[in-house]
Design a protein around this motif. Sequence first.
Motif, PDB file in Angstrom:
ATOM      1  N   THR A   1      -1.798  14.170  -3.579  1.00  0.00           N
ATOM      2  CA  THR A   1      -2.042  14.104  -5.019  1.00  0.00           C
ATOM      3  C   THR A   1      -0.891  14.694  -5.816  1.00  0.00           C
ATOM      4  OG1 THR A   1      -3.367  16.110  -4.851  1.00  0.00           O
ATOM      5  CG2 THR A   1      -4.562  14.012  -4.883  1.00  0.00           C
TER       6      THR A   1
ATOM      7  N   THR B   1      -3.903  10.079  -2.798  1.00  0.00           N
ATOM      8  CA  THR B   1      -3.927   8.932  -3.695  1.00  0.00           C
ATOM      9  C   THR B   1      -3.492   7.701  -2.915  1.00  0.00           C
ATOM     10  OG1 THR B   1      -3.384  10.319  -5.596  1.00  0.00           O
ATOM     11  CG2 THR B   1      -3.007   7.947  -5.836  1.00  0.00           C
ATOM     12  N   VAL B   2      -4.298   6.645  -3.006  1.00  0.00           N
ATOM     13  CA  VAL B   2      -3.974   5.373  -2.359  1.00  0.00           C
ATOM     14  C   VAL B   2      -3.729   4.355  -3.458  1.00  0.00           C
ATOM     15  CG1 VAL B   2      -4.764   3.554  -0.816  1.00  0.00           C
ATOM     16  CG2 VAL B   2      -5.364   5.944  -0.340  1.00  0.00           C
ATOM     17  N   ASP B   3      -2.558   3.748  -3.435  1.00  0.00           N
ATOM     18  CA  ASP B   3      -2.180   2.716  -4.402  1.00  0.00           C
ATOM     19  C   ASP B   3      -2.083   1.375  -3.691  1.00  0.00           C
ATOM     20  OD1 ASP B   3      -1.522   4.452  -6.749  1.00  0.00           O
ATOM     21  OD2 ASP B   3       0.007   5.205  -5.377  1.00  0.00           O
TER      22      ASP B   3
ATOM     23  N   SER C   1      -1.936  -3.721 -10.044  1.00  0.00           N
ATOM     24  CA  SER C   1      -2.062  -2.561  -9.164  1.00  0.00           C
ATOM     25  C   SER C   1      -3.345  -1.796  -9.470  1.00  0.00           C
ATOM     26  CB  SER C   1      -0.861  -1.631  -9.317  1.00  0.00           C
ATOM     27  OG  SER C   1      -0.830  -1.075 -10.618  1.00  0.00           O
ATOM     28  N   THR C   2      -3.786  -1.046  -8.494  1.00  0.00           N
ATOM     29  CA  THR C   2      -4.942  -0.176  -8.644  1.00  0.00           C
ATOM     30  C   THR C   2      -4.753   1.024  -7.720  1.00  0.00           C
ATOM     31  OG1 THR C   2      -7.364  -0.087  -8.693  1.00  0.00           O
ATOM     32  CG2 THR C   2      -6.364  -1.311  -6.872  1.00  0.00           C
ATOM     33  N   SER C   3      -5.462   2.093  -8.002  1.00  0.00           N
ATOM     34  CA  SER C   3      -5.364   3.264  -7.142  1.00  0.00           C
ATOM     35  C   SER C   3      -6.703   3.983  -7.102  1.00  0.00           C
ATOM     36  CB  SER C   3      -4.254   4.203  -7.616  1.00  0.00           C
ATOM     37  OG  SER C   3      -4.566   4.729  -8.876  1.00  0.00           O
ATOM     38  N   ASP C   4      -6.856   4.812  -6.089  1.00  0.00           N
ATOM     39  CA  ASP C   4      -8.069   5.604  -5.944  1.00  0.00           C
ATOM     40  C   ASP C   4      -7.683   6.905  -5.235  1.00  0.00           C
ATOM     41  OD1 ASP C   4     -10.699   6.375  -6.084  1.00  0.00           O
ATOM     42  OD2 ASP C   4     -11.474   4.683  -4.939  1.00  0.00           O
TER      43      ASP C   4
ATOM     44  N   TRP D   1       0.851  -1.186   0.000  1.00  0.00           N
ATOM     45  CA  TRP D   1       0.000   0.000   0.000  1.00  0.00           C
ATOM     46  C   TRP D   1       0.885   1.232   0.000  1.00  0.00           C
ATOM     47  CZ3 TRP D   1      -5.335  -0.476   0.141  1.00  0.00           C
ATOM     48  CH2 TRP D   1      -5.866  -1.700   0.561  1.00  0.00           C
ATOM     49  N   LYS D   2       0.471   2.248  -0.732  1.00  0.00           N
ATOM     50  CA  LYS D   2       1.167   3.544  -0.711  1.00  0.00           C
ATOM     51  C   LYS D   2       0.117   4.636  -0.630  1.00  0.00           C
ATOM     52  CE  LYS D   2       5.018   2.007  -3.595  1.00  0.00           C
ATOM     53  NZ  LYS D   2       5.745   2.246  -4.854  1.00  0.00           N
TER      54      LYS D   2
ATOM     55  N   GLN E   1       4.929  10.722  -1.348  1.00  0.00           N
ATOM     56  CA  GLN E   1       4.472   9.581  -0.558  1.00  0.00           C
ATOM     57  C   GLN E   1       4.577   9.902   0.925  1.00  0.00           C
ATOM     58  OE1 GLN E   1       5.863   5.686  -1.752  1.00  0.00           O
ATOM     59  NE2 GLN E   1       5.848   5.000   0.356  1.00  0.00           N
TER      60      GLN E   1
END
Length: 116
Positions: free
Chosen positions: A69, A93-95, A107-110, A64-65, A73
């Motif tokens: 925006t 931003t959460v990856d 991977s995905t992010s939101d 998780w990262k 990090q």
Amino acid sequence: MTKITRFFLFALVSLVLFSCKEDEEVDFTNGIPVADFSYSPEFPKAGQTVTFTNKSENADTYQWKISFTAGVQIFASTDKELTYVFDEAEDYTVDLIVTNSSGAVSSTSDVIHVVE
């Protein structure tokens, strides 16, 4: 499945299929990992604990990262599930990057909108 997730899944499969040598076999016995998560509450307030639920499939390791925006990090974790307290009202931003035992990655992010 979000557009970003579909894109990364397509890119991953393409990379695996087109980067192999003729005599090299790809091991899909563990399935292709698919990164996915949800979070609650949907509109967190600054100082409130946010719970991230890992919904990934066919994954063995997790990364998780959390970043502003602007890309800086501010937090990282390798736990399967995650809780985090956002101190300030801002967009973050959460990856989530997942890997299976064969080394395949997804991977995905939101973007999380933290309000006052």
